[in-house]
Design a protein around this motif. Sequence first.
Motif, PDB file in Angstrom:
ATOM      1  N   ILE A 175      29.187  38.211  34.878  1.00  0.00           N
ATOM      2  CA  ILE A 175      28.931  39.483  35.547  1.00  0.00           C
ATOM      3  C   ILE A 175      29.169  40.653  34.601  1.00  0.00           C
ATOM      4  CG2 ILE A 175      29.741  41.041  37.368  1.00  0.00           C
ATOM      5  CD1 ILE A 175      27.923  38.778  38.324  1.00  0.00           C
ATOM      6  N   GLN A 176      30.192  40.565  33.767  1.00  0.00           N
ATOM      7  CA  GLN A 176      30.448  41.638  32.807  1.00  0.00           C
ATOM      8  C   GLN A 176      29.272  41.793  31.842  1.00  0.00           C
ATOM      9  OE1 GLN A 176      34.616  41.849  31.215  1.00  0.00           O
ATOM     10  NE2 GLN A 176      34.972  40.135  32.596  1.00  0.00           N
ATOM     11  N   GLN A 179      26.408  43.343  33.792  1.00  0.00           N
ATOM     12  CA  GLN A 179      26.620  44.767  34.035  1.00  0.00           C
ATOM     13  C   GLN A 179      26.279  45.599  32.804  1.00  0.00           C
ATOM     14  OE1 GLN A 179      30.568  44.597  36.831  1.00  0.00           O
ATOM     15  NE2 GLN A 179      30.106  46.562  35.888  1.00  0.00           N
ATOM     16  N   TYR A 305      34.733  47.003  37.071  1.00  0.00           N
ATOM     17  CA  TYR A 305      34.060  45.756  37.447  1.00  0.00           C
ATOM     18  C   TYR A 305      33.459  45.921  38.838  1.00  0.00           C
ATOM     19  CZ  TYR A 305      33.495  40.710  38.261  1.00  0.00           C
ATOM     20  OH  TYR A 305      32.999  39.455  38.524  1.00  0.00           O
ATOM     21  N   ASP A 306      32.181  45.631  38.962  1.00  0.00           N
ATOM     22  CA  ASP A 306      31.497  45.795  40.246  1.00  0.00           C
ATOM     23  C   ASP A 306      31.685  44.527  41.085  1.00  0.00           C
ATOM     24  OD1 ASP A 306      29.851  46.349  42.370  1.00  0.00           O
ATOM     25  OD2 ASP A 306      28.175  47.072  41.157  1.00  0.00           O
ATOM     26  N   ALA A 309      28.979  43.910  43.918  1.00  0.00           N
ATOM     27  CA  ALA A 309      27.720  43.323  43.442  1.00  0.00           C
ATOM     28  C   ALA A 309      27.931  41.873  43.019  1.00  0.00           C
ATOM     29  CB  ALA A 309      27.175  44.134  42.272  1.00  0.00           C
ATOM     30  N   ALA A 310      29.079  41.604  42.390  1.00  0.00           N
ATOM     31  CA  ALA A 310      29.380  40.231  41.979  1.00  0.00           C
ATOM     32  C   ALA A 310      29.411  39.302  43.187  1.00  0.00           C
ATOM     33  CB  ALA A 310      30.712  40.186  41.243  1.00  0.00           C
ATOM     34  N   ASN A 317      22.619  35.092  41.343  1.00  0.00           N
ATOM     35  CA  ASN A 317      23.011  35.011  39.942  1.00  0.00           C
ATOM     36  C   ASN A 317      23.191  33.569  39.476  1.00  0.00           C
ATOM     37  OD1 ASN A 317      23.031  37.800  39.444  1.00  0.00           O
ATOM     38  ND2 ASN A 317      25.160  38.022  40.094  1.00  0.00           N
TER      39      ASN A 317
END
Length: 328
Positions: A175-176, A179, A305-306, A309-310, A317
């Motif tokens: 995820i990072q 993003q 960190y979102d 959304a994660a 994803n």
Amino acid sequence: MMIGNRVSGALAAIAAACALIGVTSAQAQSVVVYNAASPKVMTAFVEEFQKQNPGIKVDLINGGSGELLTRLQAEKANPRGDVLVGPDADNFDAYLDLFESYKSTEDAAFPRGAVGPDNKYYGFSTNFQAFIVNTKMMPLDKAPQSWTDLAKPEFKGKIVMANPAQSGSAYSQMIQILQLYGWDVMDKIIGTATFVTSSRLAPQNVAKGEVPVGVTSEFNILASKTDGFPVEAVYPKDGTALINDASGIIKGGPNPANAKKFLDFVNSKRAHQMIVDIDKRRSARSDVAPPAGLPDAKTLKTFAYDSKAAATMRKVNLERFDKTFSSK
């Protein structure tokens, strides 16, 4: 007199039997813990908890975050576990309906950002993701310095990561990257890196000299270094996200009262000091100092960190990752 004695004897026997039943019932109390945190920390937790609560037996099931969450979903109609310990908080956010709202007796010690919606989880530790480098295999100045470096062809076969479908920390790593750079960079990293089934295997493989670079939580690097392995941490210069892993009570579990007791213990200052001392993690509590050997968080480049959304994009994803990984 003889009849009276017999009656008295029978009543005494019944009373003794009832007392025995009561003892047996107390001894039979238990709490079922699904554990994604390190077995060393959880073993210490169980020992201390049972000292404080000698009548409660802890039944422990260890596993990766993905494995345990899959199990929770399969058991939703008839939960077998009481408490889940250790996955990243976005795992809880993705499955909030599986967890019970409970305001812990330790609530005041936690920053609000470390507490889930409706008190459905509490922060366990605070993690930064970094690169673990075996300095006998690769000099630090030749190692990846950023997330984008992981995509470079020169590092093909030299990087190990955990599969994001099987590890909460690995999912947060992905995820990072997404993003910051989107799927263009992530697809290239999938082509470059070797993926393993457990988050613990990445730092272990690097420490043992099987591969020079891995992506892992910072505490794994410090623990390996403390154990004498030739490893150092590289924090990505393009930023690392501030992420909490967490613990919460499973909704509808078989032992709700004991689940609350266990979560209160896991949230306690004593337990969080054990997290620092044993696992070299930063505590999510505001009153527990970080372990010696980790850099001051203020010196690191970080970004928000979102987690929403994660959580909401998790299925999409992971399907996208699997598609690219399968065609590798």
